[in-house]
Design a protein around this motif. Structure first.
Motif, mmCIF file in Angstrom:
data_model
loop_
_atom_site.group_PDB
_atom_site.id
_atom_site.type_symbol
_atom_site.label_atom_id
_atom_site.label_comp_id
_atom_site.label_asym_id
_atom_site.label_seq_id
_atom_site.Cartn_x
_atom_site.Cartn_y
_atom_site.Cartn_z
ATOM 1 N N CYS A 1 0.853 -1.178 0.000
ATOM 2 C CA CYS A 1 0.000 0.000 0.000
ATOM 3 C C CYS A 1 0.893 1.234 0.000
ATOM 4 O O CYS A 1 1.841 1.310 0.788
ATOM 5 N N ALA A 2 0.579 2.175 -0.877
ATOM 6 C CA ALA A 2 1.335 3.424 -0.927
ATOM 7 C C ALA A 2 0.387 4.581 -1.181
ATOM 8 O O ALA A 2 -0.618 4.428 -1.874
ATOM 9 N N GLN A 3 0.737 5.735 -0.607
ATOM 10 C CA GLN A 3 -0.044 6.944 -0.856
ATOM 11 C C GLN A 3 0.910 8.109 -1.095
ATOM 12 O O GLN A 3 1.982 8.175 -0.503
ATOM 13 N N ASP A 4 0.469 9.014 -1.948
ATOM 14 C CA ASP A 4 1.331 10.143 -2.323
ATOM 15 C C ASP A 4 0.716 11.466 -1.888
ATOM 16 O O ASP A 4 0.961 12.509 -2.507
ATOM 17 N N MET A 5 -0.089 11.440 -0.838
ATOM 18 C CA MET A 5 -0.768 12.646 -0.371
ATOM 19 C C MET A 5 -0.163 13.177 0.935
ATOM 20 O O MET A 5 -0.722 14.079 1.551
ATOM 21 N N ASN A 6 0.931 12.587 1.361
ATOM 22 C CA ASN A 6 1.601 12.991 2.596
ATOM 23 C C ASN A 6 0.682 12.855 3.813
ATOM 24 O O ASN A 6 0.734 13.659 4.751
ATOM 25 N N GLY B 1 6.889 4.847 11.812
ATOM 26 C CA GLY B 1 7.433 4.234 13.011
ATOM 27 C C GLY B 1 6.416 3.909 14.082
ATOM 28 O O GLY B 1 6.766 3.338 15.127
ATOM 29 N N ILE B 2 5.149 4.241 13.854
ATOM 30 C CA ILE B 2 4.101 4.038 14.870
ATOM 31 C C ILE B 2 2.967 3.215 14.276
ATOM 32 O O ILE B 2 2.335 3.636 13.300
ATOM 33 N N THR B 3 2.736 2.047 14.866
ATOM 34 C CA THR B 3 1.623 1.212 14.418
ATOM 35 C C THR B 3 0.859 0.703 15.625
ATOM 36 O O THR B 3 1.385 0.670 16.741
ATOM 37 N N ASN C 1 1.001 -8.765 10.190
ATOM 38 C CA ASN C 1 1.984 -7.825 10.726
ATOM 39 C C ASN C 1 2.060 -6.603 9.832
ATOM 40 O O ASN C 1 1.837 -6.690 8.616
ATOM 41 N N VAL C 2 2.422 -5.472 10.433
ATOM 42 C CA VAL C 2 2.621 -4.254 9.656
ATOM 43 C C VAL C 2 3.864 -3.548 10.161
ATOM 44 O O VAL C 2 4.349 -3.804 11.261
ATOM 45 N N SER C 3 4.351 -2.657 9.322
ATOM 46 C CA SER C 3 5.423 -1.750 9.703
ATOM 47 C C SER C 3 5.227 -0.467 8.909
ATOM 48 O O SER C 3 4.572 -0.463 7.871
ATOM 49 N N ARG C 4 5.799 0.605 9.399
ATOM 50 C CA ARG C 4 5.658 1.901 8.706
ATOM 51 C C ARG C 4 7.012 2.613 8.787
ATOM 52 O O ARG C 4 7.290 3.380 9.691
ATOM 53 N N SER C 5 7.842 2.328 7.819
ATOM 54 C CA SER C 5 9.175 2.931 7.821
ATOM 55 C C SER C 5 9.186 4.286 7.120
ATOM 56 O O SER C 5 10.089 5.105 7.364
ATOM 57 N N THR C 6 8.213 4.529 6.265
ATOM 58 C CA THR C 6 8.115 5.817 5.591
ATOM 59 C C THR C 6 6.681 6.324 5.683
ATOM 60 O O THR C 6 5.752 5.543 5.951
ATOM 61 N N ASP D 1 4.470 4.479 2.650
ATOM 62 C CA ASP D 1 4.207 3.046 2.495
ATOM 63 C C ASP D 1 3.730 2.393 3.786
ATOM 64 O O ASP D 1 4.241 2.691 4.872
ATOM 65 N N PHE D 2 2.817 1.453 3.625
ATOM 66 C CA PHE D 2 2.279 0.743 4.796
ATOM 67 C C PHE D 2 1.946 -0.693 4.375
ATOM 68 O O PHE D 2 0.796 -1.048 4.141
ATOM 69 N N PRO D 3 2.934 -1.564 4.284
ATOM 70 C CA PRO D 3 2.690 -2.933 3.835
ATOM 71 C C PRO D 3 2.054 -3.800 4.917
ATOM 72 O O PRO D 3 2.308 -3.619 6.115
ATOM 73 N N LEU D 4 1.252 -4.741 4.474
ATOM 74 C CA LEU D 4 0.591 -5.708 5.364
ATOM 75 C C LEU D 4 1.149 -7.086 5.057
ATOM 76 O O LEU D 4 1.089 -7.536 3.919
ATOM 77 N N ARG D 5 1.662 -7.755 6.077
ATOM 78 C CA ARG D 5 2.278 -9.063 5.885
ATOM 79 C C ARG D 5 1.413 -10.166 6.477
ATOM 80 O O ARG D 5 0.986 -10.075 7.633
#
Lengths: 114, 114
Positions: free
Chosen positions: A23-28, A53-55, A65-70, A73-77
């Motif tokens: 998942c990606a978004q370009d709207m900041n 950094g906060i999930t 699982n999820v992570s938010r390094s940027t 992007d918000f990938p779902l595993r």
């Protein structure tokens, strides 16, 4: 702007396999979330993030699982896919911190676990 | 805790007739209320929202919704239905000052007959 994008559109997995839904978004947008949609169940929140950094967990987090390094992007595993995870998955984002901010949804990923 | 009830799984209406899709909510404090629409094989799209002020809110595609605090309701309405309005409609709520992630109802399928 592309808005919220999700890949893949459709995926078939065997029980026990792992995969990542992108998942990606370009709207900041600060806020991002993952939902699953099942017939008769509506949208159920899996995980969400209020910033890089906060999930946190939602209503149905088990098996994901999820992570938010940027911010973008918000990938779902899925660690070990199960037939119960057959569903349509939606990613959403919102600006956050504002009264009444609306959510923007991606087109969805349809997942079939055999 | 916050919750939304959409008591009707399906609403049928003839084209040209008025339509109503019902939503009731439960939330601590003041609510922020939303309606989203989902067309087949698409993500959810924002229709309208109530934050504060006038109880009658107007949104996209001629839809409107009325906030009723005493009945804790936020019903979606349109004076004259179109066949193209046929879709799945979701009501959502979050508490003012609470989590920025809303809770969605189960959805109501609106079918407009020619």
């Amino acid at each position: 702007n592309a808005g919220v994008t999700q890949t893949p559109k459709f995926q078939v997995l065997k029980t026990g396999q792992s995969m990542t839904l992108q998942c990606a978004q370009d709207m900041n947008h600060e806020y991002m979330s993952w939902y699953r949609q099942d017939p008769g169940m509506g949208l159920r929140l899996i995980h969400y993030s209020v910033g890089a950094g906060i999930t946190d967990q939602g209503e149905v987090p088990n098996g994901y699982n999820v992570s938010r390094s940027t911010t973008e992007d918000f990938p779902l595993r899925l660690l070990s896919a199960a037939p119960s995870q057959t569903s349509v998955y939606f990613c959403a984002s919102s600006y956050g911190g504002q009264a009444g901010e609306t959510q923007y949804f991606g087109p969805g990923t349809r997942l079939l676990v055999l | 805790a916050q919750s939304v009830a959409q008591p009707e799984d399906q609403v049928n209406v003839a084209e040209g007739n008025p339509l109503t899709v019902k939503c009731t909510y439960s939330v601590s404090g003041n609510p922020y209320l939303f309606w989203y629409v989902q067309y087949p094989n698409r993500g959810l799209q924002f229709l309208l929202k109530y934050i504060t002020g006038d109880n009658l809110v107007k949104g996209s595609y001629g839809f409107e919704a009325e906030f009723n605090k005493s009945q804790t309701s936020f019903h979606l309405k349109k004076p004259s239905a179109l066949v193209s309005d046929s879709a799945l409609y979701f009501c959502a709520v979050r508490a003012a000052g609470g989590s920025y992630i809303p809770t969605f109802g189960r959805g109501t399928s609106l079918i407009v007959h020619p």
